[in-house]
Design an enzyme around this catalytic site. Sequence first.
Site, short mmCIF file in Angstrom:
data_model
loop_
_atom_site.label_atom_id
_atom_site.label_comp_id
_atom_site.label_asym_id
_atom_site.label_seq_id
_atom_site.Cartn_x
_atom_site.Cartn_y
_atom_site.Cartn_z
N MET A 1 -23.07 5.19 -11.11
CA MET A 1 -22.08 5.53 -9.93
C MET A 1 -22.51 4.71 -8.63
O MET A 1 -21.50 4.42 -8.03
CB MET A 1 -22.78 7.12 -9.41
N TYR B 1 -26.59 3.53 -19.08
CA TYR B 1 -26.20 4.86 -19.63
C TYR B 1 -25.75 4.86 -20.98
O TYR B 1 -24.85 3.98 -21.27
CB TYR B 1 -25.15 5.63 -18.98
N LYS C 1 0.54 3.73 3.80
CA LYS C 1 0.05 4.81 3.27
C LYS C 1 -1.20 4.57 2.48
O LYS C 1 -1.77 3.42 2.30
CB LYS C 1 0.95 5.34 2.02
C1 LIG Z 1 4.40 2.73 -1.95
C2 LIG Z 1 5.75 2.83 -1.83
C3 LIG Z 1 6.54 1.50 -1.21
C4 LIG Z 1 5.56 0.08 -1.14
O1 LIG Z 1 5.41 -0.27 -2.60
P1 LIG Z 1 4.67 -1.62 -2.92
O2 LIG Z 1 4.98 -1.79 -4.41
O3 LIG Z 1 3.36 -1.34 -2.64
O4 LIG Z 1 5.04 -2.57 -2.00
C5 LIG Z 1 7.41 1.34 -0.98
N1 LIG Z 1 8.36 2.60 -0.93
C6 LIG Z 1 7.98 3.68 -1.48
C7 LIG Z 1 8.92 4.85 -1.45
C8 LIG Z 1 6.87 3.95 -1.97
O5 LIG Z 1 6.23 5.03 -2.33
#
Ligand SMILES: *Cc1c(COP(=O)(O)O)cnc(C)c1O
Length: 388
Positions: free
Chosen positions: A331, A283, A62
Amino acid sequence: MHDQRYILANGNWGVFMDSSTVDVTPSTDGCGVLTIDLGAICENFRRLAKDASPAALGAVVKADAYGLGAIQVSLRLLQEGCRAFFVAHFIEAVQLRPALPQDAKVYVLNGLQPGQEERAALLGVVPLLNSLSQIKAWSRVASSLGRTLHAGLQVDTGMSRLGLSPDEVQTLTANPELASNIELTILASHLACADEPESPTSAKQLAALRAISGAFPAVPISMANSGGIFLGSDYHGTLARPGIALYGGAPVVTGDNPMMPVVGLRVPVIQTRTVPAGTPVGYGATMTTERTTRLATISAGYADGLPRSLSGRGAVYFDGTRLPIAGRVSMDSTTVDISALPEGALDLGTQVEVLGKHQTLEMVATDANTISYEILTRLGRRYQRRYI
Ligand SMILES: *Cc1c(COP(=O)(O)O)cnc(C)c1O
């Protein structure tokens, strides 16, 4: 050596190159060089697969594989035998699904929103069903297509984030026809405190999942994220789904990080100067020099994923010497105190280390008062990416 320049549909760009030349070739176009060691991701995958065995190992890709390139990472892990890929949003599955062979599954952890079901079914994407209404919608699409559709069933065992509530689970087990034409390929739940081995929460969640699993005896269990794998075999189920540990982040908050580092980041100096005592820097003039100070400005800032919370706290490295960030992170640039280096050590174009041998992901995350996940997923789009 031939660099292969490419631009992907997901906006990533960079070069594929062999590892022997990585540390000497300067950034040509980017504002820095981000190296992503796909070999290290594979080593981490193999290590986790061994730990989780006999459970199978999937990969959470993801957020563009935590910023590292979902397509590049997935294609490489496919060669390691990975056949279950997890994204969060449907849009990510739309991009990833066509890149993978049919025998690989792409799960959508966040489930589908109304109106996405038919397209998901036609694409062969596998949603996690997080509510009765999602189950009904998926079942409806399955019957309208005259097919059986795969899905994961996600249940909430104590995180109150996603998944069926205990009441909804009861309704489903009492009315199995709600899921007609659906073949459940995993029963999933997510651990809230997997990275804290001492926490009593994980055991409670495991017990809750096992109780629910009794009603779905044929459905494989998937619970372990990275931290969950290190909680021991009770948590492994049939399919583990690590994310951060694949990418070199620490799976557990305590002790040494057992994973291979994956990401390197070097950023060039764009100007140096020497200023007298009493000179404001950056800044807000939040820093004023206390003595004659040599400064270098490097070409990355918060728009490139160096958190602004590193202002006056974080550092970069050169030849093992720590160079503290002076004043606020801007930035597009950050100024660092280079007084600890011999004069002339840094020049226009000299690269300093942001992530690498001397500074780990966890060190930056700690300085920035955040977690490695956030550092990775915010790494900017202006670096030249090199996959090794
Ligand atoms: C992000 C996520 C994972 C992976 O988690 P990690 O801590 O990065 O290993 C697994 N299951 C779900 C539902 C997640 O949202």
